[in-house]
Write a protein that holds these residues in place. Sequence first.
Motif, PDB file in Angstrom:
ATOM      1  N   VAL A   9     -52.056 -32.150 -20.369  1.00 20.76           N
ATOM      2  CA  VAL A   9     -53.803 -32.222 -20.877  1.00 20.76           C
ATOM      3  C   VAL A   9     -54.048 -30.753 -20.064  1.00 20.76           C
ATOM      4  CG1 VAL A   9     -55.915 -33.127 -20.448  1.00 20.76           C
ATOM      5  CG2 VAL A   9     -53.851 -34.545 -21.275  1.00 20.76           C
ATOM      6  N   GLY A  10     -53.649 -30.734 -18.736  1.00 19.64           N
ATOM      7  CA  GLY A  10     -54.089 -29.436 -18.143  1.00 19.64           C
ATOM      8  C   GLY A  10     -53.819 -28.189 -18.764  1.00 19.64           C
ATOM      9  N   ALA A  11     -53.028 -28.013 -19.517  1.00 28.92           N
ATOM     10  CA  ALA A  11     -52.519 -27.017 -20.338  1.00 28.92           C
ATOM     11  C   ALA A  11     -53.632 -26.428 -21.080  1.00 28.92           C
ATOM     12  CB  ALA A  11     -51.335 -27.050 -21.226  1.00 28.92           C
ATOM     13  N   ALA A  12     -54.455 -26.992 -21.770  1.00 30.55           N
ATOM     14  CA  ALA A  12     -55.568 -26.583 -22.336  1.00 30.55           C
ATOM     15  C   ALA A  12     -56.630 -25.972 -21.558  1.00 30.55           C
ATOM     16  CB  ALA A  12     -56.276 -27.825 -23.261  1.00 30.55           C
ATOM     17  N   PHE A  13     -56.907 -26.660 -20.313  1.00 29.86           N
ATOM     18  CA  PHE A  13     -57.783 -25.969 -19.626  1.00 29.86           C
ATOM     19  C   PHE A  13     -57.266 -24.612 -19.119  1.00 29.86           C
ATOM     20  CE2 PHE A  13     -58.729 -30.466 -19.164  1.00 29.86           C
ATOM     21  CZ  PHE A  13     -59.893 -30.530 -19.794  1.00 29.86           C
ATOM     22  N   GLY A  14     -55.903 -24.559 -18.962  1.00 29.35           N
ATOM     23  CA  GLY A  14     -55.180 -23.365 -18.495  1.00 29.35           C
ATOM     24  C   GLY A  14     -55.572 -21.943 -19.322  1.00 29.35           C
ATOM     25  N   ASP A  15     -56.162 -22.336 -20.654  1.00 27.56           N
ATOM     26  CA  ASP A  15     -56.445 -21.422 -21.449  1.00 27.56           C
ATOM     27  C   ASP A  15     -57.949 -20.552 -21.185  1.00 27.56           C
ATOM     28  OD1 ASP A  15     -54.104 -21.831 -22.892  1.00 27.56           O
ATOM     29  OD2 ASP A  15     -55.069 -22.663 -24.549  1.00 27.56           O
ATOM     30  N   LEU A  16     -58.469 -21.326 -20.231  1.00 29.42           N
ATOM     31  CA  LEU A  16     -59.784 -20.876 -19.695  1.00 29.42           C
ATOM     32  C   LEU A  16     -59.633 -19.804 -18.463  1.00 29.42           C
ATOM     33  CD1 LEU A  16     -62.131 -24.153 -19.685  1.00 29.42           C
ATOM     34  CD2 LEU A  16     -61.929 -22.416 -21.658  1.00 29.42           C
ATOM     35  N   SER A  17     -60.528 -19.090 -18.306  1.00 27.35           N
ATOM     36  CA  SER A  17     -60.370 -18.236 -17.142  1.00 27.35           C
ATOM     37  C   SER A  17     -60.625 -19.115 -15.899  1.00 27.35           C
ATOM     38  CB  SER A  17     -61.469 -17.037 -17.085  1.00 27.35           C
ATOM     39  OG  SER A  17     -62.645 -17.640 -16.990  1.00 27.35           O
ATOM     40  N   VAL A  18     -60.282 -18.724 -14.720  1.00 32.11           N
ATOM     41  CA  VAL A  18     -60.830 -19.467 -13.601  1.00 32.11           C
ATOM     42  C   VAL A  18     -62.143 -19.755 -13.480  1.00 32.11           C
ATOM     43  CG1 VAL A  18     -60.606 -19.607 -11.019  1.00 32.11           C
ATOM     44  CG2 VAL A  18     -58.688 -18.552 -12.190  1.00 32.11           C
ATOM     45  N   GLN A  19     -62.831 -18.781 -13.816  1.00 30.06           N
ATOM     46  CA  GLN A  19     -64.557 -18.791 -13.683  1.00 30.06           C
ATOM     47  C   GLN A  19     -64.966 -19.936 -14.726  1.00 30.06           C
ATOM     48  OE1 GLN A  19     -66.839 -15.572 -14.625  1.00 30.06           O
ATOM     49  NE2 GLN A  19     -68.474 -16.339 -14.204  1.00 30.06           N
ATOM     50  N   GLY A  20     -64.348 -19.854 -15.944  1.00 28.93           N
ATOM     51  CA  GLY A  20     -64.836 -20.889 -17.215  1.00 28.93           C
ATOM     52  C   GLY A  20     -64.419 -22.235 -16.547  1.00 28.93           C
ATOM     53  N   GLN A  21     -63.190 -22.372 -15.820  1.00 35.39           N
ATOM     54  CA  GLN A  21     -62.548 -23.682 -15.525  1.00 35.39           C
ATOM     55  C   GLN A  21     -63.759 -24.241 -14.591  1.00 35.39           C
ATOM     56  OE1 GLN A  21     -58.562 -23.243 -14.198  1.00 35.39           O
ATOM     57  NE2 GLN A  21     -57.970 -22.480 -15.781  1.00 35.39           N
ATOM     58  N   GLU A  22     -64.209 -23.455 -13.555  1.00 31.56           N
ATOM     59  CA  GLU A  22     -65.010 -23.797 -12.548  1.00 31.56           C
ATOM     60  C   GLU A  22     -66.367 -24.214 -13.136  1.00 31.56           C
ATOM     61  OE1 GLU A  22     -64.918 -20.476  -9.646  1.00 31.56           O
ATOM     62  OE2 GLU A  22     -63.093 -21.319  -8.783  1.00 31.56           O
ATOM     63  N   GLN A  23     -66.792 -23.449 -13.872  1.00 33.95           N
ATOM     64  CA  GLN A  23     -68.197 -24.006 -14.692  1.00 33.95           C
ATOM     65  C   GLN A  23     -68.076 -24.974 -15.428  1.00 33.95           C
ATOM     66  OE1 GLN A  23     -68.545 -20.128 -17.091  1.00 33.95           O
ATOM     67  NE2 GLN A  23     -69.929 -19.347 -15.417  1.00 33.95           N
ATOM     68  N   LEU A  24     -66.847 -25.245 -16.125  1.00 28.59           N
ATOM     69  CA  LEU A  24     -66.725 -26.532 -16.814  1.00 28.59           C
ATOM     70  C   LEU A  24     -66.720 -27.873 -15.992  1.00 28.59           C
ATOM     71  CD1 LEU A  24     -66.278 -27.715 -19.585  1.00 28.59           C
ATOM     72  CD2 LEU A  24     -63.792 -27.139 -19.317  1.00 28.59           C
ATOM     73  N   LEU A  25     -66.090 -27.579 -14.841  1.00 28.46           N
ATOM     74  CA  LEU A  25     -65.922 -28.824 -14.014  1.00 28.46           C
ATOM     75  C   LEU A  25     -67.359 -29.135 -13.396  1.00 28.46           C
ATOM     76  CD1 LEU A  25     -64.172 -30.719 -12.509  1.00 28.46           C
ATOM     77  CD2 LEU A  25     -63.768 -29.005 -10.597  1.00 28.46           C
ATOM     78  N   ASP A  26     -68.147 -28.131 -12.951  1.00 29.59           N
ATOM     79  CA  ASP A  26     -69.360 -28.349 -12.607  1.00 29.59           C
ATOM     80  C   ASP A  26     -70.304 -28.991 -13.727  1.00 29.59           C
ATOM     81  OD1 ASP A  26     -69.002 -27.257 -10.080  1.00 29.59           O
ATOM     82  OD2 ASP A  26     -69.573 -25.267 -10.557  1.00 29.59           O
ATOM     83  N   LEU A  27     -70.248 -28.427 -14.830  1.00 24.77           N
ATOM     84  CA  LEU A  27     -70.980 -28.750 -15.896  1.00 24.77           C
ATOM     85  C   LEU A  27     -70.508 -30.207 -16.638  1.00 24.77           C
ATOM     86  CD1 LEU A  27     -71.529 -25.551 -18.289  1.00 24.77           C
ATOM     87  CD2 LEU A  27     -73.089 -26.861 -17.173  1.00 24.77           C
ATOM     88  N   SER A  28     -69.359 -30.456 -16.184  1.00 28.13           N
ATOM     89  CA  SER A  28     -68.892 -31.990 -16.848  1.00 28.13           C
ATOM     90  C   SER A  28     -69.353 -32.984 -15.746  1.00 28.13           C
ATOM     91  CB  SER A  28     -67.310 -31.982 -16.797  1.00 28.13           C
ATOM     92  OG  SER A  28     -66.586 -30.942 -17.727  1.00 28.13           O
ATOM     93  N   ARG A  29     -69.315 -32.602 -14.587  1.00 28.11           N
ATOM     94  CA  ARG A  29     -69.924 -33.433 -13.736  1.00 28.11           C
ATOM     95  C   ARG A  29     -71.527 -33.878 -13.935  1.00 28.11           C
ATOM     96  NH1 ARG A  29     -66.126 -31.113  -8.725  1.00 28.11           N
ATOM     97  NH2 ARG A  29     -64.265 -32.203  -9.061  1.00 28.11           N
ATOM     98  N   GLU A  30     -72.098 -32.722 -13.870  1.00 30.55           N
ATOM     99  CA  GLU A  30     -73.581 -32.845 -14.096  1.00 30.55           C
ATOM    100  C   GLU A  30     -73.703 -33.608 -15.525  1.00 30.55           C
ATOM    101  OE1 GLU A  30     -76.045 -29.316 -14.129  1.00 30.55           O
ATOM    102  OE2 GLU A  30     -74.553 -28.312 -12.993  1.00 30.55           O
TER     103      GLU A  30
END
Length: 172
Positions: A118-139
């Motif tokens: 599953v994590g492979a799809a998130f690997g397609d995002l930049s590190v910054q994109g991953q961090e933003q997505l993580l923050d937004l997902s939690r919010e």
Amino acid sequence: MSSKADETRLADLVEAFTEMAPAWGRWVHACLPDDAVSFARLRVLTTLERDGERTMTQIAEYLEVTPRRVTALVDALEADGLIERYAHPTDGRSTVVAITEAGLVQQRLGWKQLNEKVGAAFGDLSVQGQEQLLDLSRELTQAFRSHLSPPLPLPDETAERAARRLPPRRRA
């Protein structure tokens, strides 16, 4: 008062998430190893592996599913020898569920493989994109829960979880 642009953006977000939710579900299920239990059963095993023994009600609350759904999941997991259940030592109305050694093996292997795939799809995002997505997902998760009536308890409230811990299991 909302502007037309605000209304359009919110409608676009609703549409995007309406499309993303089924795609996410299909992706997760497609990533399950062939020899793994279902994703729903894996979530039960993961809860028990992480938190230890739980009552059926605690599992339902944590997974945010109905007690009937938990009963079906636990029945299937017990039939496969991955969990066991017994009467609560002090509350005759409750059933305690515990993961077995076979369940631990299944959970650890299945969860590791699932996360890698599953994590492979998130690997397609930049590190910054991953961090933003993580923050937004939690919010967003918090926002969704806060708009429910009545609000559901957050699964990661450590004080509440500690208060609900069961006494050590008695072996016969």
